[in-house]
Write an enzyme that holds these catalytic residues in place. Sequence first.
Site, PDB file in Angstrom:
ATOM      1  N   TYR A 153       9.698  26.796  -5.267  1.00 57.99           N
ATOM      2  CA  TYR A 153       9.003  25.530  -5.491  1.00 57.99           C
ATOM      3  C   TYR A 153       9.912  24.400  -5.007  1.00 57.99           C
ATOM      4  CZ  TYR A 153       8.786  28.933  -9.298  1.00 57.99           C
ATOM      5  OH  TYR A 153       8.823  30.080 -10.034  1.00 57.99           O
ATOM      6  N   LYS A 157      11.265  21.441  -7.357  1.00 58.22           N
ATOM      7  CA  LYS A 157      12.476  21.795  -8.072  1.00 58.22           C
ATOM      8  C   LYS A 157      13.666  20.939  -7.646  1.00 58.22           C
ATOM      9  CE  LYS A 157      11.049  24.892 -10.946  1.00 58.22           C
ATOM     10  NZ  LYS A 157      11.056  24.614 -12.394  1.00 58.22           N
TER      11      LYS A 157
END
Length: 299
Positions: A153, A157
């Site tokens: 991600y 992230k």
Amino acid sequence: MAELRFDGRVVIVTGAGGGLGRSHALFFGSRGASVVVNDLGASHTGEGASSRAADVVVEEIRAAGGKAVPNYDSVLDGDKIVETAMKAFGRIDIIINNAGILKDVSFARMTDEQWDLIFQVHVKGAYKVLKAAWPIFRQQKFGRIINTSQANYSAAKLSLVALTRTLALEGKKDNIHSNVIAPMAASRMTETILPPDMLASLKPEMVTPLVAYLCHESTTENGSLFEVGAGFIGKLRWERTGGHGFPIDKTLLPEHIQENWSKITDFEDGRATHPDSTQESMEGIMANFENVSDPKAKL
């Protein structure tokens, strides 16, 4: 060696119904902490809801002699998760933002809805939980935060890495420490993308000890990012080349950059630095304000 205990501490673990979250919750429960086991009970892609996942982990903790309560709210309702902790235990000391979903599609195939959902859960969800707990941390002059970052991600992230760095700076005076882990562990999400032989070596229990250490009251680490998995732990940092400064009183052209590209991108010339603050990150630019050309020199 002396055992690191968490007696009297209260821990919120989001996404604690399985995988890494379950491992964290069980460990903290075994070391004396009271645990809020949060899990919406959705699938790894974010669909559905069920109380069973959180309930099972709570029962495991209690069966082993620990203290735990379940919470079934979405992380987007972070205030409700924090409210559960306060009603059950009267305080909060540690937040482990572990909840996540996986939309493992390429950028070309990703829809707007999938993009938005990833950011909602991973970034806004972490924000909502932390925002609700932050005044409590400040008032009691203690708090430990672990955010979870993984490459699957990447955009969402990396936002959490930046958020953690900010929290580390703002919370330092109030003894609130924030760190990020980038774990590789077997879970409902990783089992969809990793082969079985690799998953067998990626036990969540090999990640949790780092989380526990970073959350202990004796640990001073703050604002850092760690890779962890399969028994390996390493700290990451930013690295910048020594770079090249062009005179500020001369017109800069792409050709000048081309001519000096090897200097701009050279990490091996002994001039690389590791900026760890806003001030340090600006040093090269600030120093170049005095770079005025010699009329006889080339750019």
